[in-house]
Design a protein around this motif. Structure first.
Motif, short mmCIF file in Angstrom:
data_model
loop_
_atom_site.label_atom_id
_atom_site.label_comp_id
_atom_site.label_asym_id
_atom_site.label_seq_id
_atom_site.Cartn_x
_atom_site.Cartn_y
_atom_site.Cartn_z
N ARG A 196 0.76 17.71 -2.56
CA ARG A 196 -0.96 17.20 -3.27
C ARG A 196 -0.38 16.01 -3.29
O ARG A 196 1.02 15.17 -3.66
CB ARG A 196 -0.95 17.76 -4.56
N VAL A 197 -1.33 15.38 -2.52
CA VAL A 197 -1.57 13.69 -2.38
C VAL A 197 -1.96 13.04 -3.92
O VAL A 197 -3.68 13.11 -3.86
CB VAL A 197 -1.86 12.89 -1.68
N TYR A 198 -1.99 11.99 -4.85
CA TYR A 198 -2.72 11.97 -5.36
C TYR A 198 -3.13 10.38 -5.20
O TYR A 198 -1.89 9.59 -5.63
CB TYR A 198 -1.69 11.72 -6.65
N ILE A 254 -8.37 10.47 -13.19
CA ILE A 254 -7.37 12.30 -14.05
C ILE A 254 -6.65 11.59 -14.48
O ILE A 254 -5.63 11.52 -13.81
CB ILE A 254 -7.32 12.97 -12.59
N THR A 255 -7.04 13.30 -15.45
CA THR A 255 -5.57 12.31 -16.54
C THR A 255 -4.40 12.94 -16.26
O THR A 255 -4.43 13.83 -14.97
CB THR A 255 -5.93 13.22 -18.15
N LEU A 256 -3.70 13.08 -16.52
CA LEU A 256 -2.44 13.35 -15.99
C LEU A 256 -2.33 14.92 -15.82
O LEU A 256 -0.88 16.26 -15.63
CB LEU A 256 -0.67 13.27 -16.62
N LYS A 257 -2.44 15.53 -17.57
CA LYS A 257 -2.55 16.84 -17.57
C LYS A 257 -3.00 17.53 -16.88
O LYS A 257 -3.32 19.13 -16.16
CB LYS A 257 -2.94 17.05 -19.22
N ASP A 258 -4.41 17.15 -16.05
CA ASP A 258 -5.56 18.13 -15.55
C ASP A 258 -5.13 17.83 -14.12
O ASP A 258 -5.11 18.51 -13.30
CB ASP A 258 -7.24 17.20 -15.34
N ALA A 259 -4.31 17.29 -13.96
CA ALA A 259 -3.63 16.73 -11.98
C ALA A 259 -2.88 18.30 -12.48
O ALA A 259 -1.76 17.90 -10.90
CB ALA A 259 -3.23 15.10 -12.13
N GLY A 260 -1.65 18.29 -13.68
CA GLY A 260 -1.37 19.67 -13.32
C GLY A 260 -0.31 18.85 -13.39
O GLY A 260 1.08 19.51 -13.21
N LEU A 261 0.35 17.49 -13.84
CA LEU A 261 1.88 16.80 -13.65
C LEU A 261 2.38 17.03 -15.32
O LEU A 261 3.81 16.29 -15.19
CB LEU A 261 1.39 15.41 -13.19
N HIS A 262 1.69 17.54 -16.28
CA HIS A 262 1.90 17.39 -17.65
C HIS A 262 2.92 19.25 -17.56
O HIS A 262 2.40 20.25 -17.42
CB HIS A 262 1.08 17.64 -18.21
N PRO A 263 4.16 18.87 -18.12
CA PRO A 263 4.93 18.34 -19.21
C PRO A 263 5.72 17.29 -18.71
O PRO A 263 6.50 15.73 -18.86
CB PRO A 263 6.19 18.85 -20.25
N ARG A 264 6.15 17.59 -17.50
CA ARG A 264 7.08 16.93 -15.95
C ARG A 264 6.34 16.84 -15.20
O ARG A 264 6.50 17.56 -14.79
CB ARG A 264 8.30 16.70 -16.75
N ALA A 265 6.88 16.22 -14.09
CA ALA A 265 6.72 16.03 -12.43
C ALA A 265 7.13 15.35 -12.56
O ALA A 265 7.92 14.15 -12.35
CB ALA A 265 5.01 15.88 -12.21
N SER A 266 8.03 15.39 -11.01
CA SER A 266 8.35 14.37 -9.99
C SER A 266 7.42 14.60 -8.53
O SER A 266 6.57 14.69 -8.23
CB SER A 266 9.96 15.41 -9.16
N LEU A 267 7.15 13.06 -8.62
CA LEU A 267 6.26 12.29 -7.57
C LEU A 267 6.94 11.34 -6.67
O LEU A 267 8.21 10.86 -6.83
CB LEU A 267 5.15 10.99 -8.21
N PHE A 268 7.21 11.52 -5.14
CA PHE A 268 7.67 10.36 -4.81
C PHE A 268 6.79 9.69 -3.89
O PHE A 268 5.17 10.00 -3.52
CB PHE A 268 7.65 11.29 -2.96
N ASN A 296 0.74 -0.87 0.00
CA ASN A 296 -0.25 0.34 -0.13
C ASN A 296 1.22 1.60 -0.35
O ASN A 296 1.45 1.41 0.48
CB ASN A 296 -0.99 -0.45 1.20
N TYR A 297 0.67 2.49 -1.17
CA TYR A 297 1.74 3.35 -0.76
C TYR A 297 0.62 4.44 -1.71
O TYR A 297 -0.38 4.15 -2.27
CB TYR A 297 2.81 3.08 -1.81
N LYS A 298 1.42 5.55 -1.57
CA LYS A 298 0.53 6.64 -1.75
C LYS A 298 1.73 7.61 -3.15
O LYS A 298 2.15 7.55 -2.33
CB LYS A 298 0.01 7.60 -1.44
N LEU A 299 1.26 8.17 -3.85
CA LEU A 299 2.08 9.23 -4.95
C LEU A 299 1.88 11.03 -3.94
O LEU A 299 0.68 11.41 -3.94
CB LEU A 299 1.73 8.54 -6.08
#
Length: 399
Positions: free
Chosen positions: A372-374, A381-395, A362-365
């Motif tokens: 912001r927690v995804y 949600i699409t990556l563009k609508d989530a604000g992750l386009h064109p590139r993003a870093s997630l933990f 179990n994990y979350k991004l």
């Protein structure tokens, strides 16, 4: 509060400093002068004055022209007493009060009563004297009106003058109130008027100046805090971009090592091993990772298959629609993967699950900037609508 006086004597009620409530009709609206397209900066030879001193409203209009009360007073006053007078702002009371606040000055209010017997001598000898004019123009924002009409009548009802000529020194107060710092009633000489005004500025200016200084300090601190936040945000973005580019460089070095001939990798096994990033050590020494002690061979196979599948899918993809996602794991490992901007958050979870990493259940991004927690609720949600386009870093955060 008014001191007793005999006929013809001036009344100065000392440091009045009382609070009065402004009528609602005074509080509402801006000057009608603006609506007529007239310069509301006043008459009397001060800066921003574009009309000649003998300016009169044109008389040739076929329809009657409604002259605002502010201009009616000035026109009538100059016709009778000339153009040598304090600079009265031809605007509504609240506008003049706002100008006084912006210029950090007190406001001088004169209520004109044309029919009063003391009015002509006061206007001619005191109000229009060079001494009074220079002092008022240098230290006050001046506003005047006829006491029996328009805003003049409303201010007379608010200030309640006992006699005329009537002058007051006022300042803005919190809420819909007005601070009356000084008021003068009846005839008074130019020297006496200037002396009272000077004393008012010195005694009341310290209190009101201190309050203004406090407000200025608060605004300065707020600006400094906002600038510090902007610098911190900018530094965070720069650090994130640097980390992203560094991870990208590491992945490029890995790809180079993978495409080296077998003989080249055997010749310098120690050097190649030393240059391996931490996440390569994670794959070759699973006993040191934080997820668990399981084998990762199957994960590597699934990861390779996923890369091949993704590469095949990406061959016909528009580069502008590609979203680069850098995933950071708790043990320091980083993985980068390309997605379509129309892919959903769930695609990132599928990619991570395809890696088969031991201990990752179990994990979350989480995105660090903005944080912001995804999670499950954002899967669709699409990556563009989530604000992750064109590139993003997630933990990746384990639960």
């Amino acid at each position: 509060m008014r001191s007793a006086r005999g006929p013809g004597e001036a009344s100065s009620s000392g440091m009045v400093r009382r609070m009065v409530g402004l009528p609602r009709s005074i509080l509402g609206g801006f000057s009608r002068v603006i609506g007529h397209g007239i310069d509301l900066m006043g008459i009397g030879g001060r800066r921003h004055h574009h009309q000649p001193l003998n300016f009169h409203l044109p008389q040739h209009q076929q329809e009657p022209l409604l002259i605002p009360d502010e201009w009616a007073f000035l026109s009538s006053f100059e016709q009778q007493y000339g153009s040598m007078h304090p600079f009265f702002y031809a605007c509504q009371f609240m506008e003049a009060l706002k100008i006084a606040e912006d210029e950090h000055k007190f406001m001088f209010v004169y209520l004109h009563s044309p029919e009063h017997p003391f009015t002509p001598s006061f206007c001619r000898e005191t109000l229009c004297s060079e001494l009074v004019v220079q002092f008022l123009n240098a230290n006050f924002v001046c506003w005047a009106a006829v006491a029996d009409r328009g805003e003049g009548l409303q201010m007379a009802a608010t200030l309640r003058p006992a006699s005329f000529p009537f002058c007051a020194v006022v300042a803005p107060a919190p809420g819909n109130s007005l601070a009356v710092l000084q008021q003068m009633e009846g005839p008074i000489s130019p020297a006496e008027l200037v002396e009272i005004l000077q004393r008012t500025v010195e005694e009341q200016g310290a209190a009101f100046g201190g309050a203004r200084a406090i407000n200025e300090e608060e605004r300065r601190r707020a600006r400094a805090k906002e600038e510090e936040k902007m610098r911190a945000d900018r530094q965070l973005r720069e650090e994130q971009d640097a980390a992203y580019l560094a991870a990208l460089q590491i992945d490029k070095e890995k790809e180079k090592l993978k495409h080296q001939p077998p003989g080249g990798r055997v010749q310098k096994p120690v050097e190649a091993s030393n240059k391996l990033p931490d996440h390569d050590k994670f794959r070759h020494n699973p006993t040191q990772n934080r997820y668990g002690n399981g084998k990762i061979t199957a994960s590597k196979t699934r990861y390779t298959d996923h890369q091949k599948e993704t590469t095949t899918t990406n061959q016909g993809r528009d580069p502008q629609a590609t979203t680069q996602i850098l995933i950071r794991f708790p043990n320091g490992e980083r993985r980068e993967q390309s997605f379509s901007c129309t892919d959903k958050i769930q695609s990132i979870y599928r990619y991570i699950d395809s890696l088969g990493l031991p201990g990752v259940g179990n994990y979350k991004l989480i995105s660090s900037f903005p944080r912001r927690v995804y999670g499950v609720d954002q899967m669709g949600i699409t990556l563009k609508d989530a604000g992750l386009h064109p590139r993003a870093s997630l933990f990746l955060e384990l639960q």
